[in-house]
Scaffold this motif. Structure first.
Motif, PDB file in Angstrom:
ATOM      1  N   GLU A 158      35.123  -3.337  -4.899  1.00 28.05           N
ATOM      2  CA  GLU A 158      35.904  -4.435  -4.332  1.00 28.05           C
ATOM      3  C   GLU A 158      35.210  -4.997  -3.099  1.00 28.05           C
ATOM      4  N   GLY A 163      40.984  -7.329  -2.857  1.00 29.52           N
ATOM      5  CA  GLY A 163      41.051  -8.434  -3.804  1.00 29.52           C
ATOM      6  C   GLY A 163      40.310  -8.128  -5.086  1.00 29.52           C
ATOM      7  N   ARG A 164      40.273  -9.104  -5.951  1.00 30.18           N
ATOM      8  CA  ARG A 164      39.693  -8.913  -7.278  1.00 30.18           C
ATOM      9  C   ARG A 164      38.179  -8.866  -7.213  1.00 30.18           C
ATOM     10  N   ARG A 166      34.511  -9.391  -8.657  1.00 31.60           N
ATOM     11  CA  ARG A 166      33.898 -10.375  -9.548  1.00 31.60           C
ATOM     12  C   ARG A 166      32.550  -9.869 -10.040  1.00 31.60           C
TER      13      ARG A 166
END
Length: 482
Positions: A158, A163-164, A166
Motif C-alpha cells: 500500500e 488506500g488502494r 495500484r
C-alpha cells in the motif's frame, strides 16, 4: 512539467517534483537506456554480472540457477530487501527520491529495461507515493527504500497514507531488480531538499543578523572593502561586501570594536556558504552521475560493451560534505545565541532588560533565549561526524559504510532547528528596533527594508504574554513559507 534527460537536472527542479510537479522522460534518455539494456544483456552472456547472473552481497559467488525457465529471483530480491523501520518519511522527501532515481536511470548506465523508467514516471505523475521509513540505508545504496518502491509499483504494498494499491508494472525480471535498487537516491534527495532550504534560510539569517547589528549600533568598519580584500577566502570576502551593503548608513557606531557575534559576521556566514556551495556542486553531479553497480558501459554496436563492478555507490564524499557543512553551522551557533543574548542587554540596545515594556521586572523575551538554546543543542548534537561511523555486514562481504544516510537526515533536522534559532533572533531584533523607533524607510538596502518590514509584521505588544505564536509566525517567515 520537469523533463528528465539524464544529463542535467537542477536542484530546484527536484524540489519542484517534491512539491508536486509532474515529470517526463526525454527521448534521448529512453534511447540511452535501451542501448544500455542491450549492452548489459550481451555482456551477461559472455561473463558473470553481479545481480544478473549471481546473487548479491555475500551471495555474489552464487550462480543463479536457470531452473525451469521461470524468472523469479528478481522478485524475491525485491521482497527480501524491502524491509525498513521507524517513522514514515514525508511524501515530498519520497517524491524527491523518485525524481533523483529517475534521473540516474536516464543517465543510461544501469542496463535496466526502459519500461521500468516509464512506469516510474507514471508513479510520480499519479502522485502515488511509496511508504518509506527512516531506518534502512547506511550510505551504501538505499536498497530498502527502492525495493519498497518496486513493491508499490507491483501493487504488493500500500502507498503512503494507505488506500488502494495500484499496479504500475506486471512483473519484475531479475535483470531489472538490482539495477533499480542499486542507488542512494533517498540519501541524495534528503540532502538536496536540505541544501535548497538552507540556501534560502542562510540568506534570511544573514538579513536577520543585519537587523540585530543595527539594533545594537554595530560598527560597519568590520565589513569595509579593505577588510573584504584581506579576507582568507572568496566566500568570506563576498559576505563582507554583502553585509557592508546591507547595513551601510545605518547610524553612528556605539563602539570602536564590536563583540565577535557582530564583528565576525563575514566569517560566520561566509564559511557556511562556502560549505553549502561545495555540497551543491557534489549534489548536481550525483543526480545525473549514473554510478550504478555494476556500471554498464561501452557500445554493443562497436563491440566495446562491458560492465564494471565498483564501489562508487558508497557515498563517502557526500557524507564528508554534509559533515563539513554541519561543522560550519554548528560553529556559528555560539554567535547566534550571543546576538540574542545581547539584544536582551540594555547596555547594547538602550532598552529595558529582555526588551520588556518597562523596567518593572517583566520577563519580556527572556524565555526565547532558552528556546534558541534548545534548538542549538539539537544542531550541535547533529554535528557529530556521521562519516566516522562504520559497520561490517553481509558475512563480512561489506566491511565499511559511509553513513551518508544518517548525515543527510541530520541535515534535514538541522534546517528545522536553525530556522527556530533564526526566528527567535528575528522576534528579538524586530522588537528592539520597533521599541527604538526605527523605521524601514531609514535604510538604503532594499533587502534590509524588506526584512525589517517582515519583522514588523509580528505582534507589536511588548507586554509579557505567550510568545509561541510569534515564534511560529517568524519561523514561517524565515523558511519563506506562506
Amino acid at each position: 512539467m520537469i523533463e528528465i534527460d539524464g544529463r542535467n537536472l537542477a536542484l530546484p527542479d527536484i524540489v519542484a517534483v517534491a512539491d508536486g510537479a509532474s515529470v517526463s522522460l526525454a527521448a534521448g534518455a529512453l534511447a540511452r537506456m535501451a542501448a544500455s539494456q542491450e549492452s548489459a544483456v550481451a555482456t551477461s552472456m559472455k561473463r558473470p554480472v553481479y545481480g544478473r547472473s549471481t546473487g548479491v552481497g555475500a551471495n555474489r559467488t552464487v550462480e543463479l540457477s536457470k531452473g525451469d525457465g521461470t524468472d523469479t529471483h528478481g522478485l524475491q530480491l525485491l521482497r527480501s530487501h524491502a524491509v525498513d523501520a521507524g517513522r514514515p518519511l514525508e511524501r515530498r522527501t519520497v517524491r524527491a527520491m523518485l525524481a533523483v532515481r529517475l534521473s540516474q536511470l536516464a543517465a543510461g548506465a544501469s542496463g535496466i529495461n526502459p519500461a521500468i523508467a516509464v512506469a516510474l514516471v507514471e508513479l510520480i505523475n499519479s502522485d502515488v507515493v511509496p511508504e518509506v521509513r527512516e531506518f534502512g540505508g547506511i550510505g551504501t545504496a538505499d536498497l530498502q527504500a527502492l525495493s519498497g518502491t518496486a513493491l508499490t509499483m507491483l501493487g504488493e504494498r500500500e502507498p503512503l497514507g494507505g488506500g488502494r494499491a495500484r499496479t504500475f508494472v506486471e512483473g519484475w525480471a531479475t535483470a531489472d531488480a538490482l539495477p533499480f535498487i542499486s542507488s542512494s537516491a533517498l540519501t541524495i534527495a534528503q540532502a538536496v531538499l536540505a541544501h535548497e532550504e538552507l540556501s534560502k534560510l542562510l540568506d534570511t539569517a544573514a538579513s536577520v543578523a543585519g537587523l540585530s547589528f543595527i539594533a545594537m549600533s554595530g560598527n560597519v568598519e568590520a565589513f569595509s572593502p579593505a577588510v573584504a580584500a584581506a579576507a582568507d577566502t572568496p566566500a568570506v570576502a563576498a559576505a563582507a561586501n554583502d553585509f557592508h551593503g546591507l547595513v551601510e548608513g545605518s547610524g553612528q557606531p556605539a563602539r570602536i570594536q564590536d563583540p565577535y557575534c557582530l564583528r565576525t559576521l563575514p566569517q560566520i556566514f561566509g564559511s557556511q556558504i562556502e560549505e553549502l556551495n561545495a555540497l551543491g556542486t557534489l549534489l548536481r553531479r550525483l543526480v545525473t552521475a549514473g554510478n550504478e553497480n555494476p556500471l554498464v558501459h561501452g557500445s554493443l554496436s562497436e563491440g566495446s560493451n562491458d560492465v564494471a563492478h565498483h564501489g562508487l555507490f558508497q557515498m563517502t564524499n557526500l557524507a564528508r560534505r554534509v559533515d563539513s557543512l554541519h561543522l560550519a553551522i554548528g560553529a556559528a551557533c555560539a554567535t547566534h545565541l550571543r546576538r540574542i543574548d545581547l539584544l536582551c542587554d540594555p547596555n547594547y540596545t538602550g532598552l529595558h532588560p529582555f526588551l520588556a515594556r518597562d523596567g518593572a521586572g517583566q520577563s519580556g523575551v527572556m524565555m526565547l533565549e532558552y528556546v534558541a538554546a534548545a534548538a542549538v543543542g539539537r544542531i550541535r548534537a547533529n554535528t557529530q561526524p556521521a562519516s566516522l561511523q562504520t559497520v561490517v555486514l553481509s558475512l563480512g562481504a561489506e566491511e565499511d559504510a559511509s553513513f551518508a544516510s544518517v548525515a543527510a537526515a541530520q541535515l534535514q533536522s538541522t534546517v528545522q532547528a536553525l530556522a527556530t534559532v533564526t526566528a527567535v533572533e528575528l522576534v528579538c531584533a524586530a522588537r528592539a528596533l520597533r521599541l527604538q523607533g526605527r523605521r524601514p524607510e531609514e535604510f538604503a538596502s532594499h533587502r534590509l527594508r524588506s526584512m525589517m518590514t517582515a519583522g514588523y509584521g509580528l505582534p507589536a505588544d511588548a507586554a509579557d504574554r505567550d510568545l509561541r505564536g510569534d515564534v511560529e509566525q517568524a519561523t514561517r517567515m524565515v523558511l519563506l513559507e506562506h
